[in-house]
Design an enzyme around this catalytic site. Sequence first.
Site, PDB file in Angstrom:
ATOM      1  N   ARG A   1      31.633  23.998  30.184  1.00  0.00           N
ATOM      2  CA  ARG A   1      30.961  24.610  31.231  1.00  0.00           C
ATOM      3  C   ARG A   1      29.618  25.088  30.510  1.00  0.00           C
ATOM      4  O   ARG A   1      29.562  25.610  29.301  1.00  0.00           O
ATOM      5  CB  ARG A   1      31.462  25.803  31.574  1.00  0.00           C
ATOM      6  CG  ARG A   1      30.636  26.494  32.863  1.00  0.00           C
ATOM      7  CD  ARG A   1      31.397  27.620  33.529  1.00  0.00           C
ATOM      8  NE  ARG A   1      31.953  28.740  33.163  1.00  0.00           N
ATOM      9  CZ  ARG A   1      32.509  30.008  33.604  1.00  0.00           C
ATOM     10  NH1 ARG A   1      32.957  29.557  34.744  1.00  0.00           N
ATOM     11  NH2 ARG A   1      32.984  30.691  32.839  1.00  0.00           N
TER      12      ARG A   1
ATOM     13  N   ARG B   1      28.549  30.265  27.594  1.00  0.00           N
ATOM     14  CA  ARG B   1      28.746  31.669  27.607  1.00  0.00           C
ATOM     15  C   ARG B   1      29.833  32.021  26.314  1.00  0.00           C
ATOM     16  O   ARG B   1      30.403  31.357  26.090  1.00  0.00           O
ATOM     17  CB  ARG B   1      29.601  32.137  28.854  1.00  0.00           C
ATOM     18  CG  ARG B   1      28.874  32.498  29.996  1.00  0.00           C
ATOM     19  CD  ARG B   1      29.700  32.624  31.385  1.00  0.00           C
ATOM     20  NE  ARG B   1      30.827  33.597  31.088  1.00  0.00           N
ATOM     21  CZ  ARG B   1      31.567  33.903  32.233  1.00  0.00           C
ATOM     22  NH1 ARG B   1      31.263  33.387  33.439  1.00  0.00           N
ATOM     23  NH2 ARG B   1      32.782  34.664  31.966  1.00  0.00           N
TER      24      ARG B   1
ATOM     25  N   ARG C   1      41.507  34.937  27.566  1.00  0.00           N
ATOM     26  CA  ARG C   1      41.322  35.449  28.813  1.00  0.00           C
ATOM     27  C   ARG C   1      42.197  34.710  30.022  1.00  0.00           C
ATOM     28  O   ARG C   1      42.841  35.340  30.874  1.00  0.00           O
ATOM     29  CB  ARG C   1      39.848  34.724  29.429  1.00  0.00           C
ATOM     30  CG  ARG C   1      38.511  35.223  29.023  1.00  0.00           C
ATOM     31  CD  ARG C   1      37.443  34.627  28.806  1.00  0.00           C
ATOM     32  NE  ARG C   1      36.877  34.529  30.214  1.00  0.00           N
ATOM     33  CZ  ARG C   1      36.145  33.551  30.837  1.00  0.00           C
ATOM     34  NH1 ARG C   1      35.659  32.669  29.838  1.00  0.00           N
ATOM     35  NH2 ARG C   1      35.622  33.291  31.916  1.00  0.00           N
TER      36      ARG C   1
ATOM     37  N   ARG D   1      41.013  42.661  39.540  1.00  0.00           N
ATOM     38  CA  ARG D   1      41.741  41.763  38.743  1.00  0.00           C
ATOM     39  C   ARG D   1      42.769  42.386  38.157  1.00  0.00           C
ATOM     40  O   ARG D   1      43.624  41.929  37.410  1.00  0.00           O
ATOM     41  CB  ARG D   1      40.644  41.615  37.228  1.00  0.00           C
ATOM     42  CG  ARG D   1      40.091  40.397  37.484  1.00  0.00           C
ATOM     43  CD  ARG D   1      38.952  40.374  36.214  1.00  0.00           C
ATOM     44  NE  ARG D   1      38.866  39.013  35.671  1.00  0.00           N
ATOM     45  CZ  ARG D   1      37.522  38.775  35.585  1.00  0.00           C
ATOM     46  NH1 ARG D   1      36.808  39.101  36.625  1.00  0.00           N
ATOM     47  NH2 ARG D   1      37.279  37.505  35.249  1.00  0.00           N
TER      48      ARG D   1
ATOM     49  N   LYS E   1      35.319  29.885  41.620  1.00  0.00           N
ATOM     50  CA  LYS E   1      35.372  31.124  42.287  1.00  0.00           C
ATOM     51  C   LYS E   1      33.713  31.336  42.194  1.00  0.00           C
ATOM     52  O   LYS E   1      33.443  31.398  43.820  1.00  0.00           O
ATOM     53  CB  LYS E   1      35.800  32.387  41.540  1.00  0.00           C
ATOM     54  CG  LYS E   1      37.213  32.217  41.465  1.00  0.00           C
ATOM     55  CD  LYS E   1      37.822  33.791  41.269  1.00  0.00           C
ATOM     56  CE  LYS E   1      37.252  34.240  39.830  1.00  0.00           C
ATOM     57  NZ  LYS E   1      37.805  33.530  38.668  1.00  0.00           N
TER      58      LYS E   1
END
Length: 208
Positions: free
Chosen positions: A127, A154, A165, A88, A13
Amino acid sequence: MNIVLLGAPGAGKGTQAARLVSEYGLAHISTGDMLRVAVKDGTELGLKAKSYMDAGELVPDAVLIGMIKERLRRPDTEKGFILDGFPRTSNQAVALANELDELKRNLDAAVAVVVDFDVIVKRLASRRICRACGYVGTDADQSCPKCGGEMYQRDDDKAETVRNRLEVYEKSTAPLTDYYRGCGLLREVNGDQPVDQVFLELKALLAK
Ligand code: AMP
């Protein structure tokens, strides 16, 4: 143009939002980025949000809704906006609809970037993000290919948190695709393709 971007964490996104922003000159509203800045600055909001984020849980709706209401009233959103990571939950989606009514604005589309969970788990594990410019790369990047900055992972991209998540996404956020389908706003794009291809398809969907 006012757009909501839907999709699991790691679906791409943020990357697509950045491209849409430069293509259409829209305001990019990423609630994850806003919260990370608050955490880094040690503000009251950041202190409240940090434990939820570290655990891969959603920050309470009241906090997010207040934050978005304030953000949508800033003048840069008048030329259009992309919401990335909000709403969300159904509560957030309803609050957004009410707020846009009040501001006499409409959503033009809710675009879902669709990627299988096993692809996502691999993507998030590798990532890495540039501390200096925010470029999103992988663990193959020793330093940022754009600006030479330091790449970091992260905290919430670590395996244990990623699982949570994705569970939270499945339970609270995935049902929003039905909500936006019901509003006639849902568009879906296959996010498991090269970034340029996803972007081309996205633009084609938005031109319809
Ligand atoms: P993101 O960068 O969008 O993956 O968001 C990172 C984290 O910020 C999420 O795992 C949540 O803890 C929090 N967060 C971001 N946006 C929201 C939202 N709309 N509602 C609740 N929590 C959020």
